[in-house]
Write a protein that holds these residues in place. Structure first.
Motif, PDB file in Angstrom:
ATOM      1  N   ASN A 171       0.814  -1.225   0.000  1.00 47.35           N
ATOM      2  CA  ASN A 171       0.000   0.000   0.000  1.00 47.35           C
ATOM      3  C   ASN A 171       0.845   1.271   0.000  1.00 47.35           C
ATOM      4  OD1 ASN A 171      -2.183  -1.705   0.116  1.00 47.35           O
ATOM      5  ND2 ASN A 171      -3.047  -0.860   1.995  1.00 47.35           N
ATOM      6  N   MET A 172       1.903   1.286   0.799  1.00 40.93           N
ATOM      7  CA  MET A 172       2.743   2.479   0.876  1.00 40.93           C
ATOM      8  C   MET A 172       3.291   2.847  -0.493  1.00 40.93           C
ATOM      9  SD  MET A 172       4.060   4.717   3.108  1.00 40.93           S
ATOM     10  CE  MET A 172       4.269   3.947   4.725  1.00 40.93           C
ATOM     11  N   ASP A 173       3.722   1.861  -1.242  1.00 42.17           N
ATOM     12  CA  ASP A 173       4.325   2.115  -2.550  1.00 42.17           C
ATOM     13  C   ASP A 173       3.310   2.597  -3.578  1.00 42.17           C
ATOM     14  OD1 ASP A 173       6.776   1.290  -1.547  1.00 42.17           O
ATOM     15  OD2 ASP A 173       6.479  -0.796  -2.167  1.00 42.17           O
ATOM     16  N   MET A 174       2.001   2.416  -3.294  1.00 47.61           N
ATOM     17  CA  MET A 174       0.967   2.806  -4.256  1.00 47.61           C
ATOM     18  C   MET A 174       0.477   4.227  -4.046  1.00 47.61           C
ATOM     19  SD  MET A 174       0.929   0.114  -5.983  1.00 47.61           S
ATOM     20  CE  MET A 174      -0.328   0.738  -7.100  1.00 47.61           C
ATOM     21  N   ILE A 175       0.817   4.846  -2.914  1.00 49.39           N
ATOM     22  CA  ILE A 175       0.238   6.150  -2.582  1.00 49.39           C
ATOM     23  C   ILE A 175       0.594   7.209  -3.617  1.00 49.39           C
ATOM     24  CG2 ILE A 175       0.279   8.034  -0.906  1.00 49.39           C
ATOM     25  CD1 ILE A 175       0.554   5.910   1.282  1.00 49.39           C
ATOM     26  N   ALA A 176       1.839   7.293  -4.000  1.00 45.33           N
ATOM     27  CA  ALA A 176       2.255   8.335  -4.948  1.00 45.33           C
ATOM     28  C   ALA A 176       1.519   8.197  -6.274  1.00 45.33           C
ATOM     29  CB  ALA A 176       3.765   8.277  -5.157  1.00 45.33           C
ATOM     30  N   ALA A 177       1.374   6.972  -6.754  1.00 47.61           N
ATOM     31  CA  ALA A 177       0.674   6.762  -8.026  1.00 47.61           C
ATOM     32  C   ALA A 177      -0.803   7.130  -7.916  1.00 47.61           C
ATOM     33  CB  ALA A 177       0.822   5.301  -8.463  1.00 47.61           C
ATOM     34  N   LEU A 178      -1.425   6.804  -6.792  1.00 43.31           N
ATOM     35  CA  LEU A 178      -2.829   7.166  -6.596  1.00 43.31           C
ATOM     36  C   LEU A 178      -3.005   8.681  -6.572  1.00 43.31           C
ATOM     37  CD1 LEU A 178      -3.859   4.572  -3.855  1.00 43.31           C
ATOM     38  CD2 LEU A 178      -4.510   4.548  -6.274  1.00 43.31           C
ATOM     39  N   CYS A 179      -2.097   9.358  -5.883  1.00 42.95           N
ATOM     40  CA  CYS A 179      -2.178  10.818  -5.825  1.00 42.95           C
ATOM     41  C   CYS A 179      -1.936  11.437  -7.198  1.00 42.95           C
ATOM     42  CB  CYS A 179      -1.176  11.359  -4.811  1.00 42.95           C
ATOM     43  SG  CYS A 179      -1.552  10.893  -3.104  1.00 42.95           S
ATOM     44  N   ALA A 180      -0.992  10.887  -7.941  1.00 40.38           N
ATOM     45  CA  ALA A 180      -0.710  11.395  -9.283  1.00 40.38           C
ATOM     46  C   ALA A 180      -1.899  11.202 -10.210  1.00 40.38           C
ATOM     47  CB  ALA A 180       0.528  10.696  -9.858  1.00 40.38           C
ATOM     48  N   ALA A 181      -2.698  10.171  -9.937  1.00 37.79           N
ATOM     49  CA  ALA A 181      -3.887   9.910 -10.753  1.00 37.79           C
ATOM     50  C   ALA A 181      -5.067  10.799 -10.363  1.00 37.79           C
ATOM     51  CB  ALA A 181      -4.294   8.450 -10.624  1.00 37.79           C
ATOM     52  N   GLY A 182      -4.892  11.635  -9.320  1.00 38.03           N
ATOM     53  CA  GLY A 182      -5.922  12.589  -8.956  1.00 38.03           C
ATOM     54  C   GLY A 182      -6.747  12.241  -7.735  1.00 38.03           C
ATOM     55  N   TYR A 183      -6.496  11.089  -7.139  1.00 35.73           N
ATOM     56  CA  TYR A 183      -7.232  10.712  -5.930  1.00 35.73           C
ATOM     57  C   TYR A 183      -6.625  11.410  -4.718  1.00 35.73           C
ATOM     58  CZ  TYR A 183      -8.530   6.822  -9.029  1.00 35.73           C
ATOM     59  OH  TYR A 183      -8.958   6.066 -10.090  1.00 35.73           O
ATOM     60  N   TYR A 194       4.023   5.723  13.813  1.00 35.75           N
ATOM     61  CA  TYR A 194       4.273   7.137  13.512  1.00 35.75           C
ATOM     62  C   TYR A 194       5.101   7.267  12.242  1.00 35.75           C
ATOM     63  CZ  TYR A 194       6.591  11.705  14.014  1.00 35.75           C
ATOM     64  OH  TYR A 194       7.113  12.961  13.794  1.00 35.75           O
ATOM     65  N   GLU A 195       6.143   6.455  12.146  1.00 34.36           N
ATOM     66  CA  GLU A 195       7.023   6.519  10.967  1.00 34.36           C
ATOM     67  C   GLU A 195       6.267   6.166   9.689  1.00 34.36           C
ATOM     68  OE1 GLU A 195       9.363   6.431  14.572  1.00 34.36           O
ATOM     69  OE2 GLU A 195       7.784   5.052  13.874  1.00 34.36           O
ATOM     70  N   ASP A 196       5.366   5.194   9.765  1.00 30.76           N
ATOM     71  CA  ASP A 196       4.544   4.856   8.602  1.00 30.76           C
ATOM     72  C   ASP A 196       3.706   6.056   8.172  1.00 30.76           C
ATOM     73  OD1 ASP A 196       5.361   2.162   8.420  1.00 30.76           O
ATOM     74  OD2 ASP A 196       3.821   1.508   9.832  1.00 30.76           O
ATOM     75  N   GLY A 197       3.115   6.740   9.158  1.00 30.75           N
ATOM     76  CA  GLY A 197       2.285   7.897   8.839  1.00 30.75           C
ATOM     77  C   GLY A 197       3.078   9.009   8.191  1.00 30.75           C
ATOM     78  N   VAL A 198       4.243   9.307   8.733  1.00 29.53           N
ATOM     79  CA  VAL A 198       5.085  10.365   8.173  1.00 29.53           C
ATOM     80  C   VAL A 198       5.525  10.005   6.756  1.00 29.53           C
ATOM     81  CG1 VAL A 198       7.278  11.585   8.414  1.00 29.53           C
ATOM     82  CG2 VAL A 198       5.847  11.157  10.436  1.00 29.53           C
ATOM     83  N   LYS A 199       5.906   8.750   6.557  1.00 27.81           N
ATOM     84  CA  LYS A 199       6.337   8.321   5.224  1.00 27.81           C
ATOM     85  C   LYS A 199       5.188   8.410   4.225  1.00 27.81           C
ATOM     86  CE  LYS A 199       8.668   4.485   2.831  1.00 27.81           C
ATOM     87  NZ  LYS A 199       9.255   3.119   3.006  1.00 27.81           N
ATOM     88  N   ALA A 200       3.977   8.001   4.634  1.00 24.27           N
ATOM     89  CA  ALA A 200       2.814   8.066   3.737  1.00 24.27           C
ATOM     90  C   ALA A 200       2.495   9.500   3.357  1.00 24.27           C
ATOM     91  CB  ALA A 200       1.609   7.408   4.412  1.00 24.27           C
ATOM     92  N   LEU A 201       2.594  10.427   4.305  1.00 27.04           N
ATOM     93  CA  LEU A 201       2.390  11.845   3.989  1.00 27.04           C
ATOM     94  C   LEU A 201       3.443  12.324   2.999  1.00 27.04           C
ATOM     95  CD1 LEU A 201       1.532  13.158   7.560  1.00 27.04           C
ATOM     96  CD2 LEU A 201      -0.040  13.063   5.621  1.00 27.04           C
ATOM     97  N   GLY A 202       4.655  11.840   3.160  1.00 29.09           N
ATOM     98  CA  GLY A 202       5.717  12.196   2.228  1.00 29.09           C
ATOM     99  C   GLY A 202       5.475  11.703   0.818  1.00 29.09           C
ATOM    100  N   HIS A 203       4.728  10.597   0.702  1.00 32.27           N
ATOM    101  CA  HIS A 203       4.384  10.055  -0.609  1.00 32.27           C
ATOM    102  C   HIS A 203       3.165  10.749  -1.227  1.00 32.27           C
ATOM    103  CE1 HIS A 203       7.333   6.909  -0.960  1.00 32.27           C
ATOM    104  NE2 HIS A 203       6.955   6.293   0.147  1.00 32.27           N
ATOM    105  N   GLY A 204       2.492  11.625  -0.460  1.00 30.25           N
ATOM    106  CA  GLY A 204       1.381  12.375  -1.041  1.00 30.25           C
ATOM    107  C   GLY A 204       0.051  12.255  -0.329  1.00 30.25           C
ATOM    108  N   ALA A 205      -0.065  11.358   0.651  1.00 30.42           N
ATOM    109  CA  ALA A 205      -1.307  11.296   1.428  1.00 30.42           C
ATOM    110  C   ALA A 205      -1.516  12.644   2.111  1.00 30.42           C
ATOM    111  CB  ALA A 205      -1.248  10.180   2.465  1.00 30.42           C
ATOM    112  N   THR A 206      -2.766  13.067   2.247  1.00 36.19           N
ATOM    113  CA  THR A 206      -3.026  14.400   2.782  1.00 36.19           C
ATOM    114  C   THR A 206      -3.939  14.418   3.993  1.00 36.19           C
ATOM    115  OG1 THR A 206      -4.774  14.634   1.124  1.00 36.19           O
ATOM    116  CG2 THR A 206      -2.651  15.647   0.622  1.00 36.19           C
ATOM    117  N   GLY A 207      -4.575  13.301   4.330  1.00 34.79           N
ATOM    118  CA  GLY A 207      -5.540  13.335   5.420  1.00 34.79           C
ATOM    119  C   GLY A 207      -5.570  12.058   6.226  1.00 34.79           C
ATOM    120  N   PHE A 208      -6.407  12.085   7.264  1.00 37.94           N
ATOM    121  CA  PHE A 208      -6.604  10.948   8.144  1.00 37.94           C
ATOM    122  C   PHE A 208      -8.108  10.736   8.325  1.00 37.94           C
ATOM    123  CE2 PHE A 208      -2.343  12.210   8.785  1.00 37.94           C
ATOM    124  CZ  PHE A 208      -1.633  11.091   9.209  1.00 37.94           C
ATOM    125  N   THR A 209      -8.517   9.484   8.287  1.00 35.97           N
ATOM    126  CA  THR A 209      -9.937   9.156   8.354  1.00 35.97           C
ATOM    127  C   THR A 209     -10.383   9.006   9.801  1.00 35.97           C
ATOM    128  OG1 THR A 209      -9.846   8.084   6.199  1.00 35.97           O
ATOM    129  CG2 THR A 209     -11.664   7.445   7.658  1.00 35.97           C
TER     130      THR A 209
END
Length: 374
Positions: A171-183, A194-209
């Motif tokens: 999943n982590m490796d897919m975040i950048a591609a999903l964001c680039a596709a407009g999601y 915590y480290e997972d969250g920071v890394k995911a934000l670095g890949h383009g995730a913008t929010g928390f559910t």
């Protein structure tokens, strides 16, 4: 209807005057004199605010988005009568066949709004790409991100928001591609660090559910996903029903996260009496002011966005202007919608009119005045 009069909340503050609408359902002009919020509240005149935007809606009026068929008509009707002028229809973790049926029913309503109902901006895919260890009220069909599955569903109805657990498989490796596709990608239903969250934000995730719920909690030596959100998130959802999250925790999140916005996470039990209802493949029970699984796990809410506004102002002590941003503007900002969630010239005339007790008096969706009574 061509105009509304009252104390109009603009991005710059309240204006005592008139809001003009054009024939296309957009705001043509706002005219009047700037006044303070205290003057607006004390005057006794109507408060004119941006319509509410809810990015996490599972159901209402006894119907669940996962039912497919005409369920979305009931859901958009009841939420519009509580001031929600636009929303994301939110799906559950489920087999692909169930998601196919739900998306098929959403295809038409995402492309054209039915009169008298809220605008469906698209779909919030809450799962199935989540952690099986943090299902919360989600059924046990969690699986890793599938680009093919997302593309298949998005071709039927537009996916605007995807919740995923970044620590699951690839999943982590897919975040950048999903964001680039407009999601827009949110982190949730996750046991990640915590480290997972920071890394995911670095890949383009913008929010928390639904911040704090169904994610690894914060400890001062192990900050968890909550710690990542509080330290780094530009946006996050919060459920302000005063049951999912303590008011003190909501206040802490508001100080930490610039774009903390409110959602209802409402279920089919919203607007209904106590009893048994559906949430995806689960049975849920409305009782004691909440919605729960048989084992007592919180399972969404019965919150409406007008009550969310009142909770923010009356219980948490927010100004009406700040509360309005959290039930309207920040959600629009997260979806990058400049023409919703704010009363400015050129924006859609999505409007709620409230009295001095913050009770709804009128709702306009894209310029159409709705009947508030069923």
């Amino acid at each position: 209807m061509h105009s509304l009069s009252g104390n109009i909340l603009t991005p710059g503050g309240f204006v005592a005057g008139t809001l003009q609408l054009n024939a296309q359902g957009r705001i043509a002009a706002i005219q009047g004199q700037a006044i303070s919020e205290a003057q607006a509240r004390d005057s006794g005149d109507a408060l004119v605010l941006p319509g509410f935007i809810d990015l996490h809606v599972h159901g209402g009026a006894g119907h669940d988005i996962m039912e497919g068929g005409q369920a979305v008509d009931f859901v958009t009707d009841i939420h519009a009568r509580h001031g929600t002028t636009s929303l994301l229809a939110t799906t559950m973790t489920a087999p692909l066949s169930d998601l196919d049926a739900a998306f098929a029913a959403l295809s038409g309503v995402c492309s054209q709004r039915a009169p008298g109902r809220a605008r469906v901006l698209g779909v919030h895919l809450e799962g199935p790409f989540i952690s099986e260890t943090r299902l919360g009220a989600q059924p046990p069909y969690a699986r890793p991100v599938s680009v093919d599955e997302i593309a298949r569903l998005n071709a039927v109805a537009p996916i605007r928001l995807i919740t995923l657990a970044p620590e699951v498989d690839s999943n982590m490796d897919m975040i950048a591609a999903l964001c680039a596709a407009g999601y827009r990608v949110q982190l949730g239903h996750t046991s990640g660090t915590y480290e997972d969250g920071v890394k995911a934000l670095g890949h383009g995730a913008t929010g928390f559910t639904h911040l704090f719920n169904a994610m690894s909690p914060m400890h001062h030596r192990e900050p968890g996903m909550v710690g990542a959100a509080l330290a780094h998130a530009p946006y996050a959802e919060i459920i302000p029903d005063l049951l999912h999250v303590h008011p003190g925790a909501i206040k802490a999140a508001m100080r930490a996260i610039p774009g903390l916005y409110c959602v209802t996470d409402s279920t089919s039990a919203a607007g209904m009496p106590d009893g048994e209802y559906a949430l995806g493949r689960h049975k849920v029970f409305k009782c004691m002011g909440g919605v729960r699984l048989e084992d007592g796990t919180l399972a969404g809410s019965t919150l409406s966005m007008d009550q969310a506004l009142r909770n923010l102002v009356n219980t948490l002590g927010l100004s009406v202007q700040d509360a309005s941003r959290r039930v309207s503007t920040y959600a629009a900002d997260h979806l990058r919608l400049a023409d919703r969630g704010r009363l400015v010239v050129g924006a859609w005339a999505d409007v709620v009119v409230l009295n001095d007790a913050l009770q709804l008096q009128q709702v306009l969706v894209e310029g159409e005045a709705l009947a508030l009574n069923p």
